[in-house]
Design an enzyme around this catalytic site. Structure first.
Site, PDB file in Angstrom:
ATOM      1  N   LYS A 157      48.803  31.002  37.879  1.00 34.92           N
ATOM      2  CA  LYS A 157      48.161  31.995  38.739  1.00 34.92           C
ATOM      3  C   LYS A 157      48.127  31.365  40.131  1.00 34.92           C
ATOM      4  O   LYS A 157      47.124  30.782  40.549  1.00 34.92           O
ATOM      5  CB  LYS A 157      46.763  32.332  38.202  1.00 34.92           C
ATOM      6  CG  LYS A 157      46.207  33.636  38.729  1.00 34.92           C
ATOM      7  CD  LYS A 157      44.988  34.051  37.935  1.00 34.92           C
ATOM      8  CE  LYS A 157      44.232  35.172  38.620  1.00 34.92           C
ATOM      9  NZ  LYS A 157      44.978  36.427  38.747  1.00 34.92           N
TER      10      LYS A 157
HETATM   11  N1  PPE Z   1      48.680  40.022  35.690  1.00 35.27           N
HETATM   12  C1  PPE Z   1      48.431  39.747  36.991  1.00 35.27           C
HETATM   13  C2  PPE Z   1      49.575  39.752  37.940  1.00 35.27           C
HETATM   14  C3  PPE Z   1      47.122  39.448  37.403  1.00 35.27           C
HETATM   15  O1  PPE Z   1      46.893  39.161  38.671  1.00 35.27           O
HETATM   16  C4  PPE Z   1      46.062  39.486  36.468  1.00 35.27           C
HETATM   17  C5  PPE Z   1      44.660  39.178  36.878  1.00 35.27           C
HETATM   18  C6  PPE Z   1      46.368  39.791  35.121  1.00 35.27           C
HETATM   19  C7  PPE Z   1      47.679  40.057  34.780  1.00 35.27           C
HETATM   20  C8  PPE Z   1      45.297  39.810  34.062  1.00 35.27           C
HETATM   21  O2  PPE Z   1      44.826  38.511  33.800  1.00 35.27           O
HETATM   22  P1  PPE Z   1      43.348  38.258  33.229  1.00 35.27           P
HETATM   23  O3  PPE Z   1      42.407  38.469  34.349  1.00 35.27           O
HETATM   24  O4  PPE Z   1      43.380  36.852  32.750  1.00 35.27           O
HETATM   25  O5  PPE Z   1      43.138  39.234  32.127  1.00 35.27           O
HETATM   26  N2  PPE Z   1      44.299  39.522  38.211  1.00 35.27           N
HETATM   27  C9  PPE Z   1      43.119  38.923  38.799  1.00 35.27           C
HETATM   28  C10 PPE Z   1      43.120  39.047  40.306  1.00 35.27           C
HETATM   29  C11 PPE Z   1      42.978  40.400  40.860  1.00 35.27           C
HETATM   30  C12 PPE Z   1      42.909  40.401  42.385  1.00 35.27           C
HETATM   31  O6  PPE Z   1      43.076  41.472  42.962  1.00 35.27           O
HETATM   32  O7  PPE Z   1      42.650  39.361  43.019  1.00 35.27           O
HETATM   33  C13 PPE Z   1      41.834  39.419  38.140  1.00 35.27           C
HETATM   34  O8  PPE Z   1      41.836  40.408  37.436  1.00 35.27           O
HETATM   35  O9  PPE Z   1      40.807  38.762  38.334  1.00 35.27           O
END
Ligand code: PPE
Length: 308
Positions: A157
């Site tokens: 990330k």
């Molecule tokens: N894919 C992407 C590209 C992504 O950024 C997130 C989280 C996910 C999948 C889901 O991951 P998880 O949170 O572990 O279920 N995106 C984070 C950031 C959002 C933002 O705008 O900044 C979040 O949901 O916290």
């Protein structure tokens, strides 16, 4: 964003307005950072951070993939999150740990730059709006491809990766859609700009597998486990855009987005279906401490009061 009192910065709590970095910071110039998004929920037993340790493990993995040796252990970071929650006194918040190569040398190689580690917390409501949570959102298949495994490690990330997401969601918003869905270079469904993607067909759940350049979402994993417990078969396999157009239901998952129904993709109406709503309800019950089955995922920020 709503400002709070304190920000944890390199081991200390500083006032919100004093949490500054130099404009020469490497991370600002080259996107050389890693971050997390974590939610703390107000539960009957006090504030609980949902799957905090799993998020911090992913944070550490992301850093390792950028050759960044974090100066804090997962234990230290867990304590820091709790310290910040206590300092800001919010029963519910979003936590944003970020680590980046800081001010030292400029030039693409980050060798020799210090590593700054910061944690912010603030109240963050429904990511795609309250209405989106209930009535679903619209998405557009992006003309931007999701970064491939040999472009940038998508499992990390990493801050720089989000230029890919930013371009996609901006394109979608400018065209009147709420969100973007990115495909891999081979045309398989990857992620939303900040969410994982699920669809329902004939009573079974489908979501792209790891080979589709997805971020290994913690909400995705949570939803898979909850759905299986509820008796649904879940398939992690390559999916193409037509699968979305022909889906009975679809939804997106993420810490910020929680479980958001996808009511339309590229103007193909899917609607909001009962399995999506059932999963959404179970997810929120889990995160809000209303489900004993998944109590192990709740990491209490303050000691739980003794049982009466
Ligand atoms: N894919 C992407 C590209 C992504 O950024 C997130 C989280 C996910 C999948 C889901 O991951 P998880 O949170 O572990 O279920 N995106 C984070 C950031 C959002 C933002 O705008 O900044 C979040 O949901 O916290």
């Amino acid at each position: 964003m709503r400002e709070t009192e304190k920000i944890w910065m390199n081991g200390e709590l500083v006032d919100w307005n004093d949490a500054r970095v130099h404009v020469g910071a490497h991370g600002l110039h080259y996107g050389s950072g890693v971050f997390e998004g974590i939610r703390a929920y107000d539960t009957p037993k006090g504030t609980a951070v949902f799957r905090l340790t799993d998020h911090l493990k992913r944070f550490d993995n992301s850093a390792r993939l950028l050759h960044m040796a974090l100066p804090y252990s997962i234990e230290d970071l867990r304590a820091a999150c709790n310290e910040l929650i206590a300092a800001n006194g919010l029963p519910e918040c979003y936590l944003r740990p970020i680590a980046f190569y800081g001010y030292g040398e400029l030039g693409v190689s980050a060798m020799g730059n210090p590593i700054d580690v910061v944690i912010m917390s603030w109240p963050w409501g429904a990511y795609l709006g309250e209405e989106g949570l209930k009535k679903g959102i619209s998405a557009k298949i992006s003309s931007w491809q999701r970064i491939g495994p040999n472009v940038i490690p998508h499992v990390a990330k990493a801050t720089g990766v989000y230029l890919n997401s930013m371009l996609a969601v901006t394109e979608a918003n400018r065209a009147g859609y709420d969100e973007a869905i990115l495909l891999t270079g081979d045309g398989f469904i990857a992620d939303g700009s900040g969410e994982n993607v699920f669809l329902v067909k004939d009573g079974e759940l489908f979501t792209p597998d790891h080979s589709a350049s997805i971020l290994p979402g913690i909400t995705r994993d949570t939803v898979i486990q909850i759905a299986q417990y509820l008796g649904y078969r879940v398939h992690e396999k390559p999916l193409i855009r037509s699968d979305l157009y022909l889906a009975d239901e679809a939804f997106m998952t993420g810490t910020a987005a929680e479980v958001t129904p996808l009511r339309a993709v590229d103007d193909v109406e899917i609607g909001v279906g009962p399995i999506t709503l059932e999963i959404q309800e179970n997810y929120l019950d889990t995160a809000r401490g209303r489900s004993e089955r998944w109590a192990q995922w709740l990491e209490y920020a303050t000691p739980a009061p003794a049982e009466a």
